[in-house]
Design a protein around this motif. Structure first.
Motif, mmCIF file in Angstrom:
data_model
loop_
_atom_site.group_PDB
_atom_site.id
_atom_site.type_symbol
_atom_site.label_atom_id
_atom_site.label_comp_id
_atom_site.label_asym_id
_atom_site.label_seq_id
_atom_site.Cartn_x
_atom_site.Cartn_y
_atom_site.Cartn_z
ATOM 1 N N UNK A 1 -44.692 -24.048 0.031
ATOM 2 C CA UNK A 1 -44.433 -25.236 0.791
ATOM 3 C C UNK A 1 -43.373 -25.950 0.081
ATOM 4 N N UNK A 2 -42.458 -26.608 0.986
ATOM 5 C CA UNK A 2 -41.156 -27.299 0.299
ATOM 6 C C UNK A 2 -41.751 -28.494 -0.204
ATOM 7 N N UNK A 3 -41.026 -28.747 -1.301
ATOM 8 C CA UNK A 3 -41.370 -30.138 -1.845
ATOM 9 C C UNK A 3 -40.847 -31.329 -1.189
ATOM 10 N N UNK A 4 -41.234 -32.587 -1.332
ATOM 11 C CA UNK A 4 -40.753 -33.601 -0.584
ATOM 12 C C UNK A 4 -39.266 -33.941 -0.557
ATOM 13 N N UNK A 5 -38.604 -33.772 -1.935
ATOM 14 C CA UNK A 5 -37.195 -33.941 -2.076
ATOM 15 C C UNK A 5 -36.338 -32.649 -1.468
ATOM 16 N N UNK A 6 -36.755 -31.634 -1.468
ATOM 17 C CA UNK A 6 -36.212 -30.473 -0.957
ATOM 18 C C UNK A 6 -36.016 -30.626 0.520
ATOM 19 N N UNK A 7 -37.123 -31.169 1.067
ATOM 20 C CA UNK A 7 -37.359 -31.150 2.482
ATOM 21 C C UNK A 7 -36.272 -32.417 2.945
ATOM 22 N N UNK A 8 -36.219 -33.410 1.997
ATOM 23 C CA UNK A 8 -35.162 -34.400 2.555
ATOM 24 C C UNK A 8 -33.842 -33.682 2.620
ATOM 25 N N UNK A 9 -33.341 -32.929 1.367
ATOM 26 C CA UNK A 9 -31.998 -32.490 1.561
ATOM 27 C C UNK A 9 -31.850 -31.461 2.577
ATOM 28 N N UNK A 10 -32.664 -30.604 2.850
ATOM 29 C CA UNK A 10 -32.699 -29.726 3.795
ATOM 30 C C UNK A 10 -32.597 -30.174 5.259
ATOM 31 N N UNK A 11 -33.538 -31.453 5.423
ATOM 32 C CA UNK A 11 -33.157 -31.640 6.667
ATOM 33 C C UNK A 11 -32.027 -32.445 7.151
ATOM 34 N N UNK A 12 -31.251 -32.870 6.170
ATOM 35 C CA UNK A 12 -29.773 -33.354 6.395
ATOM 36 C C UNK A 12 -28.954 -32.206 6.796
ATOM 37 N N UNK A 13 -28.974 -31.141 6.192
ATOM 38 C CA UNK A 13 -28.474 -29.856 6.767
ATOM 39 C C UNK A 13 -28.602 -29.549 8.040
ATOM 40 N N UNK A 14 -30.040 -29.717 8.500
ATOM 41 C CA UNK A 14 -30.326 -29.146 9.895
ATOM 42 C C UNK A 14 -29.932 -30.018 10.991
ATOM 43 N N UNK A 15 -29.984 -31.442 10.598
ATOM 44 C CA UNK A 15 -29.567 -32.377 11.305
ATOM 45 C C UNK A 15 -28.210 -32.368 11.677
ATOM 46 N N UNK A 16 -27.388 -31.937 10.880
ATOM 47 C CA UNK A 16 -26.047 -31.730 11.021
ATOM 48 C C UNK A 16 -25.763 -30.553 11.888
ATOM 49 N N UNK A 17 -26.661 -29.646 12.048
ATOM 50 C CA UNK A 17 -26.642 -28.439 12.839
ATOM 51 C C UNK A 17 -27.288 -28.677 14.329
ATOM 52 N N UNK A 18 -27.955 -29.801 14.386
ATOM 53 C CA UNK A 18 -28.831 -30.093 15.462
ATOM 54 C C UNK A 18 -27.883 -30.864 16.706
ATOM 55 N N UNK A 19 -26.562 -30.364 16.831
ATOM 56 C CA UNK A 19 -25.857 -30.959 17.974
ATOM 57 C C UNK A 19 -24.993 -29.673 18.477
ATOM 58 N N UNK A 20 -24.976 -29.431 19.640
ATOM 59 C CA UNK A 20 -23.934 -28.496 20.372
ATOM 60 C C UNK A 20 -22.706 -28.215 19.804
ATOM 61 N N UNK A 21 -22.193 -29.516 19.777
ATOM 62 C CA UNK A 21 -20.582 -29.478 19.789
ATOM 63 C C UNK A 21 -20.328 -28.956 18.063
ATOM 64 N N UNK A 22 -21.278 -29.580 17.150
ATOM 65 C CA UNK A 22 -20.811 -29.170 15.759
ATOM 66 C C UNK A 22 -21.411 -27.703 15.790
ATOM 67 N N UNK A 23 -22.316 -27.208 16.224
ATOM 68 C CA UNK A 23 -22.630 -25.797 16.215
ATOM 69 C C UNK A 23 -21.470 -24.845 16.657
ATOM 70 N N UNK A 24 -20.949 -25.344 17.904
ATOM 71 C CA UNK A 24 -19.769 -24.481 18.532
ATOM 72 C C UNK A 24 -18.563 -24.668 17.453
ATOM 73 N N UNK A 25 -18.269 -25.789 17.084
ATOM 74 C CA UNK A 25 -17.366 -26.064 15.878
ATOM 75 C C UNK A 25 -17.230 -25.048 14.551
ATOM 76 N N UNK A 26 -18.781 -25.145 14.363
ATOM 77 C CA UNK A 26 -19.023 -24.230 13.021
ATOM 78 C C UNK A 26 -18.775 -22.925 13.403
ATOM 79 N N UNK A 27 -19.119 -22.361 14.544
ATOM 80 C CA UNK A 27 -18.972 -20.945 14.657
ATOM 81 C C UNK A 27 -17.544 -20.632 15.238
#
Lengths: 117, 117
Positions: A22-48
């Motif tokens: 299981x993810x520790x709380x601090x790891x989950x916070x860090x990782x969720x920021x990255x996923x939040x950045x990926x949680x937008x179709x325009x940003x995903x298309x830009x990244x790809x």
């Protein structure tokens, strides 16, 4: 030449697969920021678009046309990707160039993977 | 026994690595929903608690204590994970059990991977 090469998010501590422990709380916070950045179709298309561009490096001038969005909108989304550590940018002459950070993509890919790599 | 086994998001068309070809608009929309569901620390911890639990299957009663959150809050986040197709749920007697959907996690892992698997 101005380099903006330092991601603000360090997810190096978050590379253990979710299925292993299981993810520790601090790891989950860090990782969720990255996923939040990926949680937008325009940003995903830009990244790809950047990732699939020759050498994983694209001029901002290559990114506006395929998405049919204004320059400020593109810039905003690129900034979010940069702050999440997913891309780095560098000014070369007139244009800013973006490239992916393969280690970061592979790390978050590894967190999600269930099957052995 | 009530099974809620049908994810609302079908990301089967989104498994080509980002580095190989740019995402189509529709793929980006589908995929961004999954990443949005992952873009929250509580949901990431819930997902990893379920994933790391024996057999990748956890009773909702195993999930409340480690996170120290109310049952309605946990239920809300589990619903988001379920609607994103990341977990499925099944009632067994008194308790609802959740398990991960390995294929979905592996698929989104594969989209992000840069290094060859």
């Amino acid at each position: 030449m101005t380099a903006h090469a330092l991601p603000l998010v360090d997810i190096s501590a978050c590379s253990t697969p979710l299925v292993r422990e299981p993810l520790a709380a601090a790891q989950a916070v860090e990782l969720s920021r990255t996923f939040k950045a990926l949680g937008d179709p325009t940003r995903l298309r830009l990244l790809s678009l950047i990732a699939a561009h020759e050498g994983g490096d694209a001029c901002v001038c290559d990114l506006t046309e395929p998405l049919d969005l204004s320059q400020p909108t593109i810039s905003h989304h690129l900034k979010v990707l940069r702050e999440a550590g997913l891309v780095v940018s560098e000014r070369r002459g007139t244009w800013v160039h973006y490239r992916i950070v393969p280690e970061v993509l592979d790390r978050i890919s590894g967190v999600l993977a269930v099957a052995d790599r």
